[in-house]
Design a protein around this motif. Structure first.
Motif, PDB file in Angstrom:
ATOM      1  N   GLY A   1     -68.006  70.949 -65.406  1.00  0.00           N
ATOM      2  CA  GLY A   1     -67.990  71.689 -64.154  1.00  0.00           C
ATOM      3  C   GLY A   1     -67.920  70.699 -63.004  1.00  0.00           C
ATOM      4  O   GLY A   1     -68.379  69.554 -63.119  1.00  0.00           O
ATOM      5  N   GLY A   2     -67.340  71.111 -61.901  1.00  0.00           N
ATOM      6  CA  GLY A   2     -67.076  70.207 -60.779  1.00  0.00           C
ATOM      7  C   GLY A   2     -68.270  69.431 -60.259  1.00  0.00           C
ATOM      8  O   GLY A   2     -68.154  68.276 -59.878  1.00  0.00           O
ATOM      9  N   GLY A   3     -69.454  70.046 -60.239  1.00  0.00           N
ATOM     10  CA  GLY A   3     -70.628  69.371 -59.696  1.00  0.00           C
ATOM     11  C   GLY A   3     -71.451  68.622 -60.717  1.00  0.00           C
ATOM     12  O   GLY A   3     -72.466  68.016 -60.380  1.00  0.00           O
ATOM     13  N   ALA A   4     -71.030  68.622 -61.965  1.00  0.00           N
ATOM     14  CA  ALA A   4     -71.816  68.005 -63.040  1.00  0.00           C
ATOM     15  C   ALA A   4     -72.066  66.521 -62.806  1.00  0.00           C
ATOM     16  O   ALA A   4     -73.110  65.999 -63.194  1.00  0.00           O
TER      17      ALA A   4
ATOM     18  N   GLU B   1     -63.407  71.648 -49.375  1.00  0.00           N
ATOM     19  CA  GLU B   1     -63.241  70.355 -48.695  1.00  0.00           C
ATOM     20  C   GLU B   1     -64.566  69.607 -48.614  1.00  0.00           C
ATOM     21  O   GLU B   1     -64.611  68.392 -48.858  1.00  0.00           O
ATOM     22  N   ARG B   2     -65.638  70.323 -48.298  1.00  0.00           N
ATOM     23  CA  ARG B   2     -66.957  69.687 -48.212  1.00  0.00           C
ATOM     24  C   ARG B   2     -67.400  69.171 -49.577  1.00  0.00           C
ATOM     25  O   ARG B   2     -67.867  68.036 -49.707  1.00  0.00           O
ATOM     26  N   LEU B   3     -67.236  69.994 -50.610  1.00  0.00           N
ATOM     27  CA  LEU B   3     -67.629  69.581 -51.956  1.00  0.00           C
ATOM     28  C   LEU B   3     -66.780  68.405 -52.447  1.00  0.00           C
ATOM     29  O   LEU B   3     -67.302  67.476 -53.067  1.00  0.00           O
ATOM     30  N   ALA B   4     -65.493  68.445 -52.181  1.00  0.00           N
ATOM     31  CA  ALA B   4     -64.599  67.351 -52.600  1.00  0.00           C
ATOM     32  C   ALA B   4     -64.993  66.047 -51.912  1.00  0.00           C
ATOM     33  O   ALA B   4     -64.928  64.970 -52.530  1.00  0.00           O
ATOM     34  N   ALA B   5     -65.421  66.128 -50.655  1.00  0.00           N
ATOM     35  CA  ALA B   5     -65.829  64.925 -49.929  1.00  0.00           C
ATOM     36  C   ALA B   5     -67.076  64.294 -50.552  1.00  0.00           C
ATOM     37  O   ALA B   5     -67.221  63.068 -50.565  1.00  0.00           O
ATOM     38  N   VAL B   6     -67.971  65.116 -51.092  1.00  0.00           N
ATOM     39  CA  VAL B   6     -69.187  64.611 -51.728  1.00  0.00           C
ATOM     40  C   VAL B   6     -68.913  64.160 -53.153  1.00  0.00           C
ATOM     41  O   VAL B   6     -69.339  63.086 -53.581  1.00  0.00           O
ATOM     42  N   ARG B   7     -68.202  64.986 -53.909  1.00  0.00           N
ATOM     43  CA  ARG B   7     -67.996  64.724 -55.338  1.00  0.00           C
ATOM     44  C   ARG B   7     -66.916  63.690 -55.611  1.00  0.00           C
ATOM     45  O   ARG B   7     -67.009  62.928 -56.570  1.00  0.00           O
TER      46      ARG B   7
ATOM     47  N   MET C   1     -63.115  70.780 -58.538  1.00  0.00           N
ATOM     48  CA  MET C   1     -63.175  72.218 -58.640  1.00  0.00           C
ATOM     49  C   MET C   1     -61.777  72.783 -58.431  1.00  0.00           C
ATOM     50  O   MET C   1     -61.112  72.445 -57.459  1.00  0.00           O
ATOM     51  N   ALA C   2     -61.348  73.563 -59.409  1.00  0.00           N
ATOM     52  CA  ALA C   2     -60.045  74.249 -59.357  1.00  0.00           C
ATOM     53  C   ALA C   2     -58.860  73.301 -59.526  1.00  0.00           C
ATOM     54  O   ALA C   2     -57.758  73.622 -59.126  1.00  0.00           O
ATOM     55  N   VAL C   3     -59.087  72.150 -60.153  1.00  0.00           N
ATOM     56  CA  VAL C   3     -57.996  71.194 -60.356  1.00  0.00           C
ATOM     57  C   VAL C   3     -57.286  71.378 -61.685  1.00  0.00           C
ATOM     58  O   VAL C   3     -56.302  70.694 -61.959  1.00  0.00           O
ATOM     59  N   GLY C   4     -57.780  72.271 -62.528  1.00  0.00           N
ATOM     60  CA  GLY C   4     -57.137  72.517 -63.807  1.00  0.00           C
ATOM     61  C   GLY C   4     -57.804  71.834 -64.984  1.00  0.00           C
ATOM     62  O   GLY C   4     -57.189  71.641 -66.035  1.00  0.00           O
ATOM     63  N   LYS C   5     -59.081  71.479 -64.835  1.00  0.00           N
ATOM     64  CA  LYS C   5     -59.791  70.746 -65.898  1.00  0.00           C
ATOM     65  C   LYS C   5     -59.744  71.468 -67.239  1.00  0.00           C
ATOM     66  O   LYS C   5     -59.479  70.859 -68.266  1.00  0.00           O
TER      67      LYS C   5
END
Length: 166
Positions: free
Chosen positions: A71-74, A121-127, A1-5
């Motif tokens: 999308g980040g969570g896909a 941070e929480r989402l990045a740790a999971v994804r 998320m927000a990495v520039g995809k």
């Protein structure tokens, strides 16, 4: 998320002469703004729309080569994971310092509305581990501009293609 995809993906597609598809843009075009989808029907409904949008691209009969930004969570959807296993997956990895400004100033991300930094941070740790497992290529996006990242990514894609063909 927000990495520039979306930005990196669009530029990669332009340089390679391929079509570019952003799964979020497909959803917005058909169903309206993502924050409104989240507010009206929730994240679960959005994830269903997202999985369908991705499947429409990757599961098409005789799909043409395309650069697809997810999308980040896909990647948390098992069906999406199965589709991704049939293609080349690039994980754009970023540290919090790289994305901090983007996530704190962008109000269009429903999952980051309350506490952007802690949530990211929480989402990045999971994804992150899921992306790392699915990825054929991992590209760290920190400290580089888009043209540099695209050049590096093309080199990595060429290397990956040579490995697959040998």
């Amino acid at each position: 998320m927000a990495v520039g995809k979306s930005v990196i993906g669009a530029e990669l597609a332009r340089v390679l002469g391929l079509s570019f598809v952003d799964s979020d843009h497909k959803i917005v075009a058909k169903h309206g703004p993502i924050p409104r989808i989240f507010a009206a029907k929730g994240e679960h409904h959005f994830r269903q729309l997202e999985a369908k949008a991705i499947a429409d691209v990757l599961d098409a009969p005789a799909p043409a080569p395309v650069v697809l930004s997810l999308g980040g969570g896909a990647v948390l959807d098992s069906g999406t994971q199965q589709l991704l296993a049939r293609t080349t997956v690039v994980f754009l990895r970023a540290e919090l310092d790289t994305v901090r400004e983007r996530i704190t100033r962008n109000t269009g991300r429903p999952l980051l509305a309350a506490d952007p930094v802690a949530t990211w941070e929480r989402l990045a740790a999971v994804r992150g581990p899921v992306y790392a497992r699915l990825a054929d290529i991992t590209l760290d996006v920190g400290n580089s501009n888009v043209p540099q990242l695209v050049e590096r990514l093309i080199h990595l894609l060429e290397t990956e293609s040579r490995k697959e063909n040998s």
